[in-house]
Write a protein that holds these residues in place. Sequence first.
Motif, PDB file in Angstrom:
ATOM      1  N   ALA A 156       0.857  -1.206  -0.013  1.00 18.06           N
ATOM      2  CA  ALA A 156       0.113   0.236  -0.106  1.00 18.06           C
ATOM      3  C   ALA A 156       0.981   1.209   0.028  1.00 18.06           C
ATOM      4  O   ALA A 156       0.826   2.321  -0.828  1.00 18.06           O
ATOM      5  CB  ALA A 156      -0.879   0.094   1.131  1.00 18.06           C
ATOM      6  N   ALA A 157       1.798   1.220   0.891  1.00 18.14           N
ATOM      7  CA  ALA A 157       2.782   2.465   0.838  1.00 18.14           C
ATOM      8  C   ALA A 157       3.320   2.756  -0.537  1.00 18.14           C
ATOM      9  O   ALA A 157       3.486   3.623  -1.047  1.00 18.14           O
ATOM     10  CB  ALA A 157       3.902   2.258   1.890  1.00 18.14           C
ATOM     11  N   ALA A 161       2.933   5.998  -2.870  1.00 20.97           N
ATOM     12  CA  ALA A 161       3.868   6.767  -3.208  1.00 20.97           C
ATOM     13  C   ALA A 161       4.225   7.125  -4.661  1.00 20.97           C
ATOM     14  O   ALA A 161       4.508   7.991  -5.136  1.00 20.97           O
ATOM     15  CB  ALA A 161       5.150   6.205  -2.470  1.00 20.97           C
ATOM     16  N   GLU A 162       4.059   5.986  -5.312  1.00 19.66           N
ATOM     17  CA  GLU A 162       4.153   5.795  -6.809  1.00 19.66           C
ATOM     18  C   GLU A 162       3.138   6.698  -7.697  1.00 19.66           C
ATOM     19  O   GLU A 162       3.114   7.499  -8.208  1.00 19.66           O
ATOM     20  CB  GLU A 162       4.379   4.649  -7.169  1.00 19.66           C
ATOM     21  CG  GLU A 162       4.491   4.522  -8.907  1.00 19.66           C
ATOM     22  CD  GLU A 162       4.704   3.034  -9.428  1.00 19.66           C
ATOM     23  OE1 GLU A 162       5.830   2.677  -9.330  1.00 19.66           O
ATOM     24  OE2 GLU A 162       3.592   2.332  -9.633  1.00 19.66           O
ATOM     25  N   LEU A 196      11.001   5.456  -3.880  1.00 24.13           N
ATOM     26  CA  LEU A 196       9.614   6.182  -3.985  1.00 24.13           C
ATOM     27  C   LEU A 196       9.638   7.069  -2.672  1.00 24.13           C
ATOM     28  O   LEU A 196       8.511   7.829  -3.013  1.00 24.13           O
ATOM     29  CB  LEU A 196       8.776   4.876  -3.768  1.00 24.13           C
ATOM     30  CG  LEU A 196       8.395   3.811  -4.886  1.00 24.13           C
ATOM     31  CD1 LEU A 196       7.964   2.673  -4.493  1.00 24.13           C
ATOM     32  CD2 LEU A 196       8.060   4.586  -6.181  1.00 24.13           C
ATOM     33  N   GLY A 197      10.569   7.340  -2.133  1.00 31.96           N
ATOM     34  CA  GLY A 197      10.471   8.462  -1.125  1.00 31.96           C
ATOM     35  C   GLY A 197       9.496   8.361   0.238  1.00 31.96           C
ATOM     36  O   GLY A 197       9.198   9.042   0.896  1.00 31.96           O
ATOM     37  N   VAL A 198       9.397   6.797   0.180  1.00 31.90           N
ATOM     38  CA  VAL A 198       8.671   6.367   1.617  1.00 31.90           C
ATOM     39  C   VAL A 198       9.516   6.209   2.826  1.00 31.90           C
ATOM     40  O   VAL A 198      10.686   5.709   2.900  1.00 31.90           O
ATOM     41  CB  VAL A 198       8.192   4.957   1.497  1.00 31.90           C
ATOM     42  CG1 VAL A 198       7.404   4.504   2.580  1.00 31.90           C
ATOM     43  CG2 VAL A 198       7.309   5.078   0.362  1.00 31.90           C
ATOM     44  N   GLY A 324       4.817  -1.009  -6.315  1.00 35.96           N
ATOM     45  CA  GLY A 324       4.596  -0.069  -7.489  1.00 35.96           C
ATOM     46  C   GLY A 324       4.198  -0.855  -8.650  1.00 35.96           C
ATOM     47  O   GLY A 324       4.100  -2.243  -8.601  1.00 35.96           O
ATOM     48  N   ARG A 325       4.043  -0.429  -9.695  1.00 35.70           N
ATOM     49  CA  ARG A 325       3.471  -1.002 -10.995  1.00 35.70           C
ATOM     50  C   ARG A 325       4.874  -1.545 -11.701  1.00 35.70           C
ATOM     51  O   ARG A 325       4.690  -2.374 -12.488  1.00 35.70           O
ATOM     52  CB  ARG A 325       2.666  -0.146 -11.786  1.00 35.70           C
ATOM     53  CG  ARG A 325       1.252   0.202 -11.410  1.00 35.70           C
ATOM     54  CD  ARG A 325       0.565  -0.848 -11.179  1.00 35.70           C
ATOM     55  NE  ARG A 325       0.784  -1.515  -9.934  1.00 35.70           N
ATOM     56  CZ  ARG A 325       0.516  -2.904  -9.712  1.00 35.70           C
ATOM     57  NH1 ARG A 325       0.200  -3.654 -10.508  1.00 35.70           N
ATOM     58  NH2 ARG A 325       0.403  -3.271  -8.363  1.00 35.70           N
TER      59      ARG A 325
END
Length: 391
Positions: A156-157, A161-162, A196-198, A324-325
């Motif tokens: 989820a995170a 983020a993406e 992703l900057g998480v 992410g994808r």
Amino acid sequence: MSTTHHVLILGAGYAGMAAATQLAARTRKADVHVTLVNAQERFTERLRLHLTATGQRVAELDIPPLLERTGAHFVRGWVTAVDAHAKTVRIDDSRVLRYDTLVYGLGSVTDTAAVPGVEEHAYTLDGDATTLSDRLARLGGGTVVVVGSGLTGVEAAAEIAERHPELHVVLVGRQDPGATLSAKARSHLRAALARLGVRVIGGTAVTKVLPDGVELADAQTVAADVVLWTAGTRVSPLAAAAGLTVDDRGRVVTDSTLRSMSHPDVYAIGDAAAIRQGYGVLHGTCQSGMPTGVHAAVSIARTLRGRQPRRFRFGYYHTPVSLGRNDAVVQFTRPDDSPRRGCLTGRAAVWYKETVSASPWPTYRRMTTMPSSGVFWPRGGRFTRLRGDAR
């Protein structure tokens, strides 16, 4: 007097759908009436709720079409009570459904009761994933705190983020993300979150959810515009209220064939069941849920033919995690779910995960046309065949 044997299946998750389609296929020529009960007509792909939560389109799967030409019947309704003595189930429109054999698969939901403020101030991925998507789309900026550093929280995170680079995403949990993975897989996962900057806050628990943030065990407060809660699950109290033997989490305790220890006319499957294997009790995943549903169906069919049900055996094979994808990690595991050395990362992992975690629709369709001499079901990313002696 009717001799029809009534099988009632509660819950149309991965396990319940597998049980309904396979049992209907195996008893097509017998005097057996299979009924699947679920609170809504739409099939919820829990594996893809993090996509729904970020506004991405997923397949629209409705249960009645999935059951077409199977011989199984669908009843929409919330289960409000199970009477194990009278062998009846009551649903929210006051209808009472009777059974000769019950398959209990009501599954689990996010535990929002254990920590103050979750019910009032946090989103979950259960019933309000679309609501969360709308909220994230309107933010325009700010902070999203994802509570729970397990695989659901990680996926989820990463997805948030993406999909929303304008948002600051914070992942909070008792363990560091990827703690159950091998060193290589864990390193890739953490690097992906960093890319992703998480921001990760590990080794701590959230003790309270506030209207504008979360409070940690050390009294530190993390400000948030949105809180997504993925920490822990709970099951329905209906099994315990019905007098079925349950464990300390409320899950139905089963014997080796998935029958209730206290009520042999009840089978328990998926997240709702405490199923013990040699290495411990299964933890709820689609990977193990569908095989429990199929096994219950096979066992019921055997019993109706005057044969004894066989022992359920299951071993884990992998742990796929989307980041992410365009990124993912797939950890291959031993049967007890401990990590092997081998893993996939990057695009290869994305392809693998999307292949083995594809829509269950084709699988359920296959189940409706299988001959009674065998069935294939996804087991850890592979299709495993039950031998003909499983009939």
